[in-house]
Motif scaffolding. Structure first.
Motif, PDB file in Angstrom:
ATOM      1  N   GLY A  80       0.877  -1.154  -0.081  1.00  0.00           N
ATOM      2  CA  GLY A  80       0.011  -0.164  -0.023  1.00  0.00           C
ATOM      3  C   GLY A  80       0.753   1.354  -0.101  1.00  0.00           C
ATOM      4  N   GLY A  81       2.105   1.181  -0.321  1.00  0.00           N
ATOM      5  CA  GLY A  81       2.969   2.225  -0.202  1.00  0.00           C
ATOM      6  C   GLY A  81       2.727   3.186  -1.583  1.00  0.00           C
ATOM      7  N   SER A  82       3.126   4.502  -1.475  1.00  0.00           N
ATOM      8  CA  SER A  82       3.097   5.236  -2.599  1.00  0.00           C
ATOM      9  C   SER A  82       4.336   4.972  -3.557  1.00  0.00           C
ATOM     10  N   LYS A  83       4.518   5.652  -4.657  1.00  0.00           N
ATOM     11  CA  LYS A  83       5.677   5.767  -5.316  1.00  0.00           C
ATOM     12  C   LYS A  83       7.138   6.285  -4.614  1.00  0.00           C
ATOM     13  N   TRP A  84       6.398   7.405  -3.808  1.00  0.00           N
ATOM     14  CA  TRP A  84       7.525   7.781  -3.023  1.00  0.00           C
ATOM     15  C   TRP A  84       7.917   7.112  -1.966  1.00  0.00           C
ATOM     16  N   SER A  85       7.109   6.193  -1.446  1.00  0.00           N
ATOM     17  CA  SER A  85       7.677   5.461  -0.516  1.00  0.00           C
ATOM     18  C   SER A  85       8.554   4.435  -0.984  1.00  0.00           C
ATOM     19  N   SER A  86       8.188   4.000  -2.139  1.00  0.00           N
ATOM     20  CA  SER A  86       8.832   2.924  -2.718  1.00  0.00           C
ATOM     21  C   SER A  86      10.474   3.469  -2.931  1.00  0.00           C
ATOM     22  N   LEU A  87      10.478   4.673  -3.526  1.00  0.00           N
ATOM     23  CA  LEU A  87      11.857   5.447  -3.644  1.00  0.00           C
ATOM     24  C   LEU A  87      12.363   5.653  -2.202  1.00  0.00           C
ATOM     25  N   GLY A  88      11.490   5.877  -1.167  1.00  0.00           N
ATOM     26  CA  GLY A  88      12.103   6.071   0.058  1.00  0.00           C
ATOM     27  C   GLY A  88      12.917   4.828   0.530  1.00  0.00           C
ATOM     28  N   ALA A  89      12.069   3.968   0.229  1.00  0.00           N
ATOM     29  CA  ALA A  89      12.732   2.262   1.028  1.00  0.00           C
ATOM     30  C   ALA A  89      14.081   2.321   0.134  1.00  0.00           C
ATOM     31  N   ILE A  90      14.271   2.584  -1.175  1.00  0.00           N
ATOM     32  CA  ILE A  90      15.631   2.626  -1.963  1.00  0.00           C
ATOM     33  C   ILE A  90      16.596   3.384  -1.183  1.00  0.00           C
ATOM     34  N   ALA A  91      16.134   4.555  -0.916  1.00  0.00           N
ATOM     35  CA  ALA A  91      17.332   5.481  -0.095  1.00  0.00           C
ATOM     36  C   ALA A  91      17.413   4.764   1.267  1.00  0.00           C
ATOM     37  N   GLY A  92      16.461   4.408   1.825  1.00  0.00           N
ATOM     38  CA  GLY A  92      16.644   3.797   3.184  1.00  0.00           C
ATOM     39  C   GLY A  92      17.651   2.626   3.292  1.00  0.00           C
ATOM     40  N   VAL A  93      17.394   1.751   2.262  1.00  0.00           N
ATOM     41  CA  VAL A  93      18.409   0.493   1.857  1.00  0.00           C
ATOM     42  C   VAL A  93      19.822   1.089   1.637  1.00  0.00           C
ATOM     43  N   ILE A  94      20.027   2.089   1.079  1.00  0.00           N
ATOM     44  CA  ILE A  94      21.376   2.634   0.778  1.00  0.00           C
ATOM     45  C   ILE A  94      22.062   3.428   1.882  1.00  0.00           C
ATOM     46  N   LEU A  95      21.045   4.231   2.657  1.00  0.00           N
ATOM     47  CA  LEU A  95      21.458   5.093   3.967  1.00  0.00           C
ATOM     48  C   LEU A  95      21.875   3.949   5.141  1.00  0.00           C
ATOM     49  N   GLY A  96      21.047   3.185   5.075  1.00  0.00           N
ATOM     50  CA  GLY A  96      21.084   2.071   6.278  1.00  0.00           C
ATOM     51  C   GLY A  96      22.459   1.209   6.104  1.00  0.00           C
ATOM     52  N   ILE A  97      22.762   1.090   4.770  1.00  0.00           N
ATOM     53  CA  ILE A  97      24.081   0.146   4.718  1.00  0.00           C
ATOM     54  C   ILE A  97      25.062   1.115   5.047  1.00  0.00           C
ATOM     55  N   MET A  98      25.119   2.334   4.722  1.00  0.00           N
ATOM     56  CA  MET A  98      26.314   3.347   4.933  1.00  0.00           C
ATOM     57  C   MET A  98      26.313   3.724   6.478  1.00  0.00           C
ATOM     58  N   ILE A  99      25.237   4.081   7.008  1.00  0.00           N
ATOM     59  CA  ILE A  99      25.232   5.059   8.325  1.00  0.00           C
ATOM     60  C   ILE A  99      25.260   3.969   9.385  1.00  0.00           C
ATOM     61  N   PHE A 100      24.409   2.536   9.367  1.00  0.00           N
ATOM     62  CA  PHE A 100      24.207   1.957  10.637  1.00  0.00           C
ATOM     63  C   PHE A 100      24.096   0.592  10.122  1.00  0.00           C
ATOM     64  N   PRO A 101      25.132  -0.056   9.597  1.00  0.00           N
ATOM     65  CA  PRO A 101      25.370  -1.474   9.145  1.00  0.00           C
ATOM     66  C   PRO A 101      25.609  -2.255  10.530  1.00  0.00           C
ATOM     67  N   PRO A 102      24.799  -3.525  10.661  1.00  0.00           N
ATOM     68  CA  PRO A 102      23.840  -4.169   9.711  1.00  0.00           C
ATOM     69  C   PRO A 102      22.637  -3.789   9.870  1.00  0.00           C
ATOM     70  N   PHE A 103      22.269  -3.390  11.082  1.00  0.00           N
ATOM     71  CA  PHE A 103      20.581  -2.944  11.451  1.00  0.00           C
ATOM     72  C   PHE A 103      20.030  -2.094  10.624  1.00  0.00           C
ATOM     73  N   GLY A 104      20.973  -0.993   9.830  1.00  0.00           N
ATOM     74  CA  GLY A 104      20.359   0.252   9.312  1.00  0.00           C
ATOM     75  C   GLY A 104      19.472  -0.122   8.112  1.00  0.00           C
ATOM     76  N   ILE A 105      19.932  -1.475   7.326  1.00  0.00           N
ATOM     77  CA  ILE A 105      19.135  -1.924   6.208  1.00  0.00           C
ATOM     78  C   ILE A 105      17.801  -2.270   6.408  1.00  0.00           C
ATOM     79  N   ILE A 106      17.494  -2.649   7.732  1.00  0.00           N
ATOM     80  CA  ILE A 106      16.180  -3.256   8.117  1.00  0.00           C
ATOM     81  C   ILE A 106      15.535  -1.672   8.782  1.00  0.00           C
ATOM     82  N   ILE A 107      16.238  -1.122   9.717  1.00  0.00           N
ATOM     83  CA  ILE A 107      15.484  -0.088  10.382  1.00  0.00           C
ATOM     84  C   ILE A 107      15.110   1.293   9.325  1.00  0.00           C
ATOM     85  N   PHE A 108      16.142   1.629   8.678  1.00  0.00           N
ATOM     86  CA  PHE A 108      15.994   2.910   7.683  1.00  0.00           C
ATOM     87  C   PHE A 108      14.893   2.898   6.864  1.00  0.00           C
ATOM     88  N   PRO A 109      14.723   1.811   6.043  1.00  0.00           N
ATOM     89  CA  PRO A 109      13.658   1.705   5.083  1.00  0.00           C
ATOM     90  C   PRO A 109      12.349   1.804   5.570  1.00  0.00           C
TER      91      PRO A 109
END
Length: 161
Positions: A80-109
């Motif tokens: 049920g997420g919007s197009k913007w949420s889909s793009l936000g999820a991608i950004a969250g994956v990328i930020l999560g990997i860089m900022i707070f690995p390994p948990f960031g890939i789950i939490i940030f998106p």
């Protein structure tokens, strides 16, 4: 010496699978390290892995690299997420990997999708939560897919040698 090299190859394969769940480990690169170690240190000169193996590994590696992004887009939208949420999820994956690995890939998106749906798309909290949960489903789905593809790659390697 050859036994030690084989132990390193197998260790690289095992660590690569662990890397699926610990994004600080470069899972696909570790697989390639094992392939290359075999090709250049173990295989007899001129009797290494065939070109079809290398092309297949390249295609499967691209699939692995894209798994997190593709799964995030798909499941956020499915939940049920919007197009913007889909793009936000991608950004969250990328930020999560860089900022707070390994948990960031789950939490940030999750947090980014929830915030986009709640505050920018003006969705009720339950719908924003559902879209956020889609990002969690995406992570676990991509992990399963990545492990399956890595196992296929490892089996293919042993068949090819």
């Amino acid at each position: 010496m050859e036994i030690l090299l084989w132990m390193i190859v197998v260790a690289l394969f095992v660590i690569s699978i662990a890397g699926v769940f610990m994004p600080v480990l470069p899972d696909t690169l570790l697989l390639w390290g094992g392939f290359l170690l075999y090709q250049f240190a173990i295989a007899e000169p001129g009797a290494g892995l065939p070109a079809s193996f290398w092309w297949g590994m390249a295609v499967l590696s691209v699939l692995i690299f894209g798994a997190d992004i593709l799964m995030s887009m798909y499941f956020v939208k499915k939940y049920g997420g919007s197009k913007w949420s889909s793009l936000g999820a991608i950004a969250g994956v990328i930020l999560g990997i860089m900022i707070f690995p390994p948990f960031g890939i789950i939490i940030f998106p999750f947090l980014i999708v929830f915030a986009i749906e709640m505050f920018f798309q003006n969705q009720p909290a339950d719908r924003a939560l559902k879209a956020g949960l889609g990002s969690l489903v995406a992570f676990f789905s991509s992990a399963v897919m990545k492990v399956a593809v890595q196992i296929i790659m490892i089996i293919w390697f042993f068949i090819a040698i």
